[in-house]
Enzyme design. Structure first.
Site, short mmCIF file in Angstrom:
data_model
loop_
_atom_site.label_atom_id
_atom_site.label_comp_id
_atom_site.label_asym_id
_atom_site.label_seq_id
_atom_site.Cartn_x
_atom_site.Cartn_y
_atom_site.Cartn_z
N ASP A 41 11.93 -23.96 -13.20
CA ASP A 41 11.60 -24.45 -14.54
C ASP A 41 10.94 -25.82 -14.43
O ASP A 41 11.25 -26.58 -13.52
CB ASP A 41 12.86 -24.53 -15.39
CG ASP A 41 13.93 -25.44 -14.79
OD1 ASP A 41 14.32 -25.22 -13.63
OD2 ASP A 41 14.38 -26.38 -15.47
N ASN A 84 16.98 -31.23 -9.56
CA ASN A 84 18.06 -31.21 -8.58
C ASN A 84 17.98 -30.04 -7.60
O ASN A 84 18.39 -30.18 -6.44
CB ASN A 84 19.43 -31.20 -9.28
CG ASN A 84 19.72 -32.53 -9.93
OD1 ASN A 84 19.28 -33.58 -9.46
ND2 ASN A 84 20.45 -32.51 -11.03
N ASN A 106 22.11 -27.65 -8.11
CA ASN A 106 22.06 -28.81 -7.22
C ASN A 106 22.54 -28.49 -5.80
O ASN A 106 22.55 -29.37 -4.95
CB ASN A 106 22.87 -29.97 -7.81
CG ASN A 106 24.34 -29.64 -8.00
OD1 ASN A 106 24.73 -28.49 -7.91
ND2 ASN A 106 25.13 -30.65 -8.29
N HIS A 132 16.79 -23.23 -17.57
CA HIS A 132 16.96 -23.55 -16.15
C HIS A 132 16.86 -22.31 -15.27
O HIS A 132 16.68 -22.43 -14.07
CB HIS A 132 18.33 -24.22 -15.95
CG HIS A 132 18.29 -25.47 -15.14
ND1 HIS A 132 17.14 -26.13 -14.76
CD2 HIS A 132 19.30 -26.21 -14.62
CE1 HIS A 132 17.44 -27.20 -14.05
NE2 HIS A 132 18.75 -27.26 -13.94
#
Length: 192
Positions: free
Chosen positions: A93, A114, A68, A20
């Protein structure tokens, strides 16, 4: 022309080497290459840097909020410096590409990401550039969260690193507004 590059990731040492955090990795490599330095800026809830690429000043930000909530940082810095969505590149990513693949594109939806979802919300626009760094996809969709928050295996880690390095060689075209040329060059990078 690109005036702001956003690298997406999660803050904290436990996330540093995860899939991530591909966006953070890309910006760290860019800062190292250009001799820049990171500064913690609470007004933007992020780490920022200013670098010069082909005589153009480019701002960088790594939001220090969780993925997020990245849009808050991006919205704040874009408004403060009066940067239009079309002048922003978000590096993130991408599950739909294997490690070692990268694609540059303009606009589009969030595809379930997100970080992108929150950025779209805070910019009230989808009109920004995206540099999608492949990290692969787990075998089952219910494993996605654990997958992106874990470290890649050694061969994937090397492929992600190499494709970031390779893409940095061509980022100046995008900075200068040579978008077609940049897309043509960057979208051919596949390092596995």
């Amino acid at each position: 022309m690109i005036k702001l590059i956003v690298g997406l990731g999660n803050p904290g040492q436990e996330y540093e080497k995860t899939r991530h955090n591909a966006g953070f990795l890309f910006l760290d490599l860019l800062v190292a290459r250009t001799g820049g330095a990171w500064l913690n800026e609470s007004r933007f809830s992020g780490q920022t840097s200013v670098v010069t690429i082909q005589n153009e000043v480019v701002r960088l930000i790594k939001p220090m909020l969780y993925m997020n909530r990245s849009g808050q940082s991006v919205g704040n810095i874009a408004r403060y410096y009066k940067i239009d969505a079309s002048e922003i590149l978000v590096v993130h990513d991408e599950l739909d590409f294997n490690a070692g693949m990268v694609k540059l594109k303009k606009s589009g939806g969030h595809g379930g990401h997100n970080g992108l979802k929150d950025i779209i919300s805070h910019l009230s626009s989808t009109d920004f550039w995206r540099l999608r760094i492949g990290v692969g996809r787990p075998s089952a969709s219910h494993l996605v969260s654990n997958y992106v928050l874990s470290a890649p295996n050694k061969s994937d880690e090397l492929a992600i690193y190499k494709v970031c390095e390779c893409t940095l060689n061509d980022i100046d075209m995008l900075i200068l507004g040579e978008t077609e040329k940049a897309m043509s060059k960057i979208n051919t990078h596949i390092l596995t």
